[in-house]
Design a protein around this motif. Structure first.
Motif, PDB file in Angstrom:
ATOM      1  N   LEU A 162     -22.153  10.328 -51.646  1.00 37.65           N
ATOM      2  CA  LEU A 162     -22.151   9.082 -50.873  1.00 37.65           C
ATOM      3  C   LEU A 162     -23.578   8.619 -50.589  1.00 37.65           C
ATOM      4  N   ALA A 163     -24.458   9.557 -50.262  1.00 38.88           N
ATOM      5  CA  ALA A 163     -25.864   9.220 -49.996  1.00 38.88           C
ATOM      6  C   ALA A 163     -26.526   8.628 -51.245  1.00 38.88           C
ATOM      7  N   ILE A 164     -26.192   9.178 -52.429  1.00 39.15           N
ATOM      8  CA  ILE A 164     -26.732   8.659 -53.688  1.00 39.15           C
ATOM      9  C   ILE A 164     -26.269   7.216 -53.910  1.00 39.15           C
ATOM     10  N   ILE A 165     -24.968   6.971 -53.689  1.00 34.39           N
ATOM     11  CA  ILE A 165     -24.418   5.618 -53.874  1.00 34.39           C
ATOM     12  C   ILE A 165     -25.101   4.627 -52.932  1.00 34.39           C
ATOM     13  N   ALA A 166     -25.198   5.001 -51.659  1.00 29.38           N
ATOM     14  CA  ALA A 166     -25.802   4.105 -50.658  1.00 29.38           C
ATOM     15  C   ALA A 166     -27.268   3.813 -50.994  1.00 29.38           C
ATOM     16  N   ALA A 167     -28.024   4.832 -51.401  1.00 30.17           N
ATOM     17  CA  ALA A 167     -29.442   4.655 -51.729  1.00 30.17           C
ATOM     18  C   ALA A 167     -29.606   3.730 -52.933  1.00 30.17           C
ATOM     19  N   CYS A 168     -28.768   3.925 -53.956  1.00 32.28           N
ATOM     20  CA  CYS A 168     -28.846   3.089 -55.158  1.00 32.28           C
ATOM     21  C   CYS A 168     -28.640   1.614 -54.821  1.00 32.28           C
ATOM     22  N   PHE A 169     -27.663   1.337 -53.963  1.00 33.22           N
ATOM     23  CA  PHE A 169     -27.382  -0.069 -53.649  1.00 33.22           C
ATOM     24  C   PHE A 169     -28.348  -0.651 -52.620  1.00 33.22           C
ATOM     25  N   ALA A 170     -28.891   0.178 -51.767  1.00 31.87           N
ATOM     26  CA  ALA A 170     -29.909  -0.316 -50.829  1.00 31.87           C
ATOM     27  C   ALA A 170     -31.103  -0.866 -51.602  1.00 31.87           C
ATOM     28  N   ILE A 171     -31.519  -0.135 -52.644  1.00 33.36           N
ATOM     29  CA  ILE A 171     -32.645  -0.571 -53.479  1.00 33.36           C
ATOM     30  C   ILE A 171     -32.297  -1.876 -54.205  1.00 33.36           C
ATOM     31  N   GLN A 172     -31.068  -1.981 -54.709  1.00 32.76           N
ATOM     32  CA  GLN A 172     -30.667  -3.184 -55.450  1.00 32.76           C
ATOM     33  C   GLN A 172     -30.557  -4.411 -54.546  1.00 32.76           C
ATOM     34  N   VAL A 173     -30.082  -4.219 -53.318  1.00 32.51           N
ATOM     35  CA  VAL A 173     -29.993  -5.348 -52.380  1.00 32.51           C
ATOM     36  C   VAL A 173     -31.387  -5.878 -52.060  1.00 32.51           C
ATOM     37  N   VAL A 174     -32.326  -4.967 -51.836  1.00 32.80           N
ATOM     38  CA  VAL A 174     -33.715  -5.377 -51.562  1.00 32.80           C
ATOM     39  C   VAL A 174     -34.269  -6.159 -52.754  1.00 32.80           C
ATOM     40  N   ALA A 175     -33.995  -5.666 -53.972  1.00 35.14           N
ATOM     41  CA  ALA A 175     -34.484  -6.340 -55.176  1.00 35.14           C
ATOM     42  C   ALA A 175     -33.819  -7.700 -55.372  1.00 35.14           C
ATOM     43  N   ALA A 176     -32.533  -7.819 -54.973  1.00 34.39           N
ATOM     44  CA  ALA A 176     -31.803  -9.084 -55.143  1.00 34.39           C
ATOM     45  C   ALA A 176     -32.313 -10.177 -54.216  1.00 34.39           C
ATOM     46  N   SER A 177     -32.866  -9.797 -53.059  1.00 30.78           N
ATOM     47  CA  SER A 177     -33.394 -10.745 -52.057  1.00 30.78           C
ATOM     48  C   SER A 177     -32.436 -11.913 -51.818  1.00 30.78           C
ATOM     49  N   PRO A 178     -31.188 -11.648 -51.400  1.00 38.70           N
ATOM     50  CA  PRO A 178     -30.232 -12.749 -51.190  1.00 38.70           C
ATOM     51  C   PRO A 178     -30.644 -13.619 -50.002  1.00 38.70           C
ATOM     52  N   ALA A 179     -30.196 -14.875 -50.015  1.00 40.27           N
ATOM     53  CA  ALA A 179     -30.472 -15.788 -48.897  1.00 40.27           C
ATOM     54  C   ALA A 179     -29.667 -15.326 -47.686  1.00 40.27           C
ATOM     55  N   LEU A 180     -30.359 -14.923 -46.628  1.00 36.23           N
ATOM     56  CA  LEU A 180     -29.697 -14.350 -45.454  1.00 36.23           C
ATOM     57  C   LEU A 180     -28.682 -15.297 -44.820  1.00 36.23           C
ATOM     58  N   PRO A 181     -28.976 -16.600 -44.641  1.00 39.57           N
ATOM     59  CA  PRO A 181     -27.971 -17.507 -44.055  1.00 39.57           C
ATOM     60  C   PRO A 181     -26.683 -17.563 -44.877  1.00 39.57           C
ATOM     61  N   ALA A 182     -26.818 -17.559 -46.206  1.00 39.86           N
ATOM     62  CA  ALA A 182     -25.629 -17.605 -47.066  1.00 39.86           C
ATOM     63  C   ALA A 182     -24.810 -16.322 -46.935  1.00 39.86           C
TER      64      ALA A 182
END
Length: 424
Positions: A162-182
């Motif tokens: 679970l820690a591996i899954i969470a870490a992998c997606f935390a990095i991808q979310v940061v890289a994606a830089s989504p628009a916070l209001p959206a």
């Protein structure tokens, strides 16, 4: 008096140390809330509809927190897991029917795990899908090893994945830089979810992938692995700590599911790739679109961890369901091979006939099947925990009972809506 030879709860220790003794079952249960089936529905939802289905993920998670707390309560208060309670209180023909629906749900879940593991092996090591699907049977040996080492080792392995899954997606979310209001707007429910049939189909798949029927049986049994005092005070403390454990674990599941959809929406929805609903396509596109070379590898590693984790908990759930409903005990390796064999047949046929695209459609269909099975687990659970004769002083309050029935009604309404739209 203790609840069997389980994980000992230290007497006279601080509340925090006592709580730590209960940490584990919630994370085992949370595995089912971020298995490969979730990936297909979350990826499709993000790519096709942007952030709008974040509200469905949030709603599903809130329902899951409530239902898993009820599952823990029945196991601790009565000493029965949900399957045993069904056998004890329902006529044989209803008991058999409920067992059958639960087995269908477990096979549908295992089907998603086979596909997810096969795709991950193909993406990481270029192993053909058919060979990867067959290799997925080998996870039986990992499960047997962990079962021999004991419950704490099993829980530690699951939590590490679970820690591996969470870490992998935390990095991808940061890289994606989504628009916070959206993103924040996506967590607010929109009526279009109910009025657009395409969105509704994926939404029901998300509900089916998130609130899993066999998890309710699994949690009610896993809480009994703790050696807590069997008086009223001991049981109340056990219910409180077990509920806290599952709530924290399911918050992690909410993050992972939301992260998959957010990454998909940010990478695909607004970039002309709205038709990406295939895990293989997502893997190929995610690195160039996010501008992060390692993103695709992280994506595949997380998928493999999710598939392996789901196998462990799915096999345990299968054991609990078979023993609880039928009083039938078979070796875990045999149970694993039977379930995996039944899941392999449709997967291999679809790969041969339709290739990788067919596996994605089968993955999403498996989650809709899970959603259709949900009422057959949720309704008995709510019936039992609302019944003072069965629960005694641990019966849920009127307000919680009304809320639980409301959740059951929402699940039933979504299923009937899907069935109506499909038929007519």
């Amino acid at each position: 008096m203790s609840a069997g030879p389980g994980v000992k709860v230290p007497d006279g220790a601080s509340s925090f140390r006592r709580f730590l003794a209960f940490v584990g079952p919630g994370y085992m249960v949370s595995v089912g809330y971020m298995d490969p089936g979730n990936w297909a529905t979350d990826l499709e939802g993000g790519a096709r509809f942007g952030f709008v289905l974040l509200s469905v993920i949030l709603l599903s998670n809130v329902m899951a927190v409530l239902l898993q707390s009820l599952s823990a309560r029945i196991g601790i208060a009565t000493g029965y897991d949900l399957a045993q309670a069904c056998r004890a209180y329902f006529p044989p023909f209803i008991n058999f029917f409920l067992w059958l629906t639960c087995e269908i749900a477990i096979i549908a879940c295992d089907l998603a795990e086979v596909i997810g593991t096969a795709i991950a092996l193909q993406l990481l090591f270029h192993i053909p899908l058919i060979a990867g699907a067959c290799l997925s049977v080998l996870d039986t040996f990992l499960l047997l090893l962990l079962l021999k080492l004991g419950m704490r080792w099993l829980e530690a392995c699951v939590m590490a994945f679970l820690a591996i899954i969470a870490a992998c997606f935390a990095i991808q979310v940061v890289a994606a830089s989504p628009a916070l209001p959206a993103v924040l707007k996506g967590f607010l429910f929109s009526p279009v979810v109910l009025t657009n049939q395409d969105i509704l189909y994926v939404a029901i798949g998300i509900v089916g992938a998130t609130v899993m029927p066999h998890n309710l049986y699994l949690h009610s049994a896993l809480v009994k692995t703790r050696a807590y005092a069997q008086d009223e005070a001991g049981k109340r403390e056990a219910i409180r700590f077990a509920t806290l454990d599952s709530t924290i674990a399911l918050t992690l599941a909410l993050f992972v599911n939301a992260a998959i959809l957010i990454v998909s929406a940010a990478a695909f929805h607004g970039t002309g790739h709205q038709d990406v609903a295939d895990i293989g396509q997502a893997y190929k596109l995610i690195s160039p679109l996010l501008g992060l070379g390692i993103a695709s590898t992280l994506f595949a590693v997380a998928l493999l961890a999710a598939g392996t984790n789901s196998t462990i908990t799915g096999t345990l759930a299968g054991q609990i369901v078979m023993e609880g409903f039928l009083k039938l005990k078979i070796p875990p390796w045999l149970r694993r091979l039977v379930t995996r064999g039944l899941a392999l047949i449709p997967v291999l046929l679809v790969i041969l006939l339709y290739g990788e695209k067919g596996t994605t459609s089968l993955l999403i269909l498996s989650q809709v099947v899970l959603s259709m099975q949900l009422p057959f687990a949720v309704i008995p659970l709510v019936m039992f925990v609302s019944d003072r004769k069965k629960m005694g002083s641990f019966v849920i309050s009127k307000k919680v009972s009304w809320l639980s029935w409301a959740v059951s009604a929402i699940i039933l309404a979504l299923n009937f809506k899907l069935l109506y739209d499909t038929v007519f």
